[in-house]
Design a protein around this motif. Structure first.
Motif, PDB file in Angstrom:
ATOM      1  N   SER A  60       0.824  -1.209   0.000  1.00 12.29           N
ATOM      2  CA  SER A  60       0.000   0.000   0.000  1.00 12.29           C
ATOM      3  C   SER A  60       0.857   1.257   0.000  1.00 12.29           C
ATOM      4  O   SER A  60       1.831   1.353   0.743  1.00 12.29           O
ATOM      5  N   PRO A  61       0.455   2.228  -0.815  1.00 13.46           N
ATOM      6  CA  PRO A  61       1.267   3.434  -0.964  1.00 13.46           C
ATOM      7  C   PRO A  61       1.029   4.517   0.091  1.00 13.46           C
ATOM      8  O   PRO A  61       1.860   5.404   0.268  1.00 13.46           O
ATOM      9  N   ASP A  62      -0.114   4.460   0.783  1.00 16.87           N
ATOM     10  CA  ASP A  62      -0.416   5.552   1.722  1.00 16.87           C
ATOM     11  C   ASP A  62      -1.023   5.014   3.018  1.00 16.87           C
ATOM     12  O   ASP A  62      -1.456   3.865   3.097  1.00 16.87           O
ATOM     13  N   ASP A  63      -1.041   5.870   4.027  1.00 15.75           N
ATOM     14  CA  ASP A  63      -1.518   5.474   5.358  1.00 15.75           C
ATOM     15  C   ASP A  63      -2.988   5.059   5.362  1.00 15.75           C
ATOM     16  O   ASP A  63      -3.381   4.161   6.106  1.00 15.75           O
ATOM     17  N   GLU A  64      -3.804   5.687   4.535  1.00 14.07           N
ATOM     18  CA  GLU A  64      -5.224   5.357   4.491  1.00 14.07           C
ATOM     19  C   GLU A  64      -5.454   3.924   4.009  1.00 14.07           C
ATOM     20  O   GLU A  64      -6.235   3.177   4.588  1.00 14.07           O
ATOM     21  N   SER A  65      -4.755   3.524   2.964  1.00 15.39           N
ATOM     22  CA  SER A  65      -4.924   2.157   2.465  1.00 15.39           C
ATOM     23  C   SER A  65      -4.275   1.135   3.399  1.00 15.39           C
ATOM     24  O   SER A  65      -4.781   0.026   3.549  1.00 15.39           O
ATOM     25  N   ILE A  66      -3.186   1.510   4.047  1.00 14.77           N
ATOM     26  CA  ILE A  66      -2.578   0.615   5.046  1.00 14.77           C
ATOM     27  C   ILE A  66      -3.571   0.355   6.172  1.00 14.77           C
ATOM     28  O   ILE A  66      -3.744  -0.778   6.615  1.00 14.77           O
ATOM     29  N   THR A  67      -4.244   1.399   6.622  1.00 14.78           N
ATOM     30  CA  THR A  67      -5.248   1.255   7.688  1.00 14.78           C
ATOM     31  C   THR A  67      -6.397   0.357   7.234  1.00 14.78           C
ATOM     32  O   THR A  67      -6.855  -0.506   7.987  1.00 14.78           O
ATOM     33  N   SER A 121      -9.456   1.409  17.517  1.00 13.81           N
ATOM     34  CA  SER A 121      -8.526   0.285  17.651  1.00 13.81           C
ATOM     35  C   SER A 121      -7.199   0.537  16.953  1.00 13.81           C
ATOM     36  O   SER A 121      -6.197  -0.083  17.284  1.00 13.81           O
ATOM     37  N   MET A 122      -7.166   1.431  15.973  1.00  8.10           N
ATOM     38  CA  MET A 122      -5.910   1.773  15.313  1.00  8.10           C
ATOM     39  C   MET A 122      -5.944   3.257  15.001  1.00  8.10           C
ATOM     40  O   MET A 122      -6.714   3.697  14.160  1.00  8.10           O
ATOM     41  N   ARG A 123      -5.139   4.009  15.667  1.00  4.37           N
ATOM     42  CA  ARG A 123      -5.205   5.463  15.520  1.00  4.37           C
ATOM     43  C   ARG A 123      -4.341   5.995  14.393  1.00  4.37           C
ATOM     44  O   ARG A 123      -4.696   6.953  13.734  1.00  4.37           O
ATOM     45  N   ARG A 124      -3.170   5.389  14.205  1.00  2.99           N
ATOM     46  CA  ARG A 124      -2.285   5.895  13.146  1.00  2.99           C
ATOM     47  C   ARG A 124      -1.323   4.804  12.722  1.00  2.99           C
ATOM     48  O   ARG A 124      -1.083   3.846  13.449  1.00  2.99           O
ATOM     49  N   VAL A 125      -0.738   4.988  11.567  1.00  2.00           N
ATOM     50  CA  VAL A 125       0.254   4.065  11.029  1.00  2.00           C
ATOM     51  C   VAL A 125       1.614   4.548  11.476  1.00  2.00           C
ATOM     52  O   VAL A 125       1.918   5.747  11.412  1.00  2.00           O
TER      53      VAL A 125
END
Length: 128
Positions: A60-67, A121-125
């Motif tokens: 994944s290229p960005d934090d949004e897709s990683i999340t 449950s997950m705030r940031r990458v």
């Protein structure tokens, strides 16, 4: 022409998913009527969900897709303990004696699935 540039550590979960799911399909189609074969197939499906999500998260290229892919992984992960417990009960012919415990395991899996999907449950990458 699309050229992919993946490292082995990124592609490894995808390869693993193919082998695990292939084994599950092989066992399932060997005899679909046997409960242990169907359950083994379900175990391989949740492992495949986990492995595919991990692959997608790695590329994944960005934090949004990683999340997104991190949350997707838990569609499979939360059911692993209950399915593996259920599988071990079938192998040992103990499933009728432990129906209440098995029901609790599946209920807890669903509860943890919903808890995991909430945004808290997950705030940031975190990147290393």
């Amino acid at each position: 022409m699309i050229i992919f540039n993946f490292s082995f550590s990124q592609i490894y979960p995808l390869l693993s998913m193919v082998f695990v799911l292939g084994l599950g399909i092989l066992v399932f189609f060997k005899n679909q009527k046997i409960a242990i074969n169907r359950l083994f197939f379900m175990v391989t499906i949740v492992f495949a969900i986990w492995q595919f999500g991990t692959f997608m998260m790695f590329i994944s290229p960005d934090d949004e897709s990683i999340t997104f892919w991190d949350r997707f992984i838990y569609l499979g992960v939360v059911f692993m303990p209950a399915l593996q417990y259920h599988f071990s009960l079938l192998v040992t012919h103990s499933s009728k004696k432990r129906k209440a415990m098995l029901s609790i395991a599946y209920i807890l899996s669903v509860v943890f699935l919903f808890l995991r999907l909430i945004p808290l449950s997950m705030r940031r990458v975190v990147h290393n």
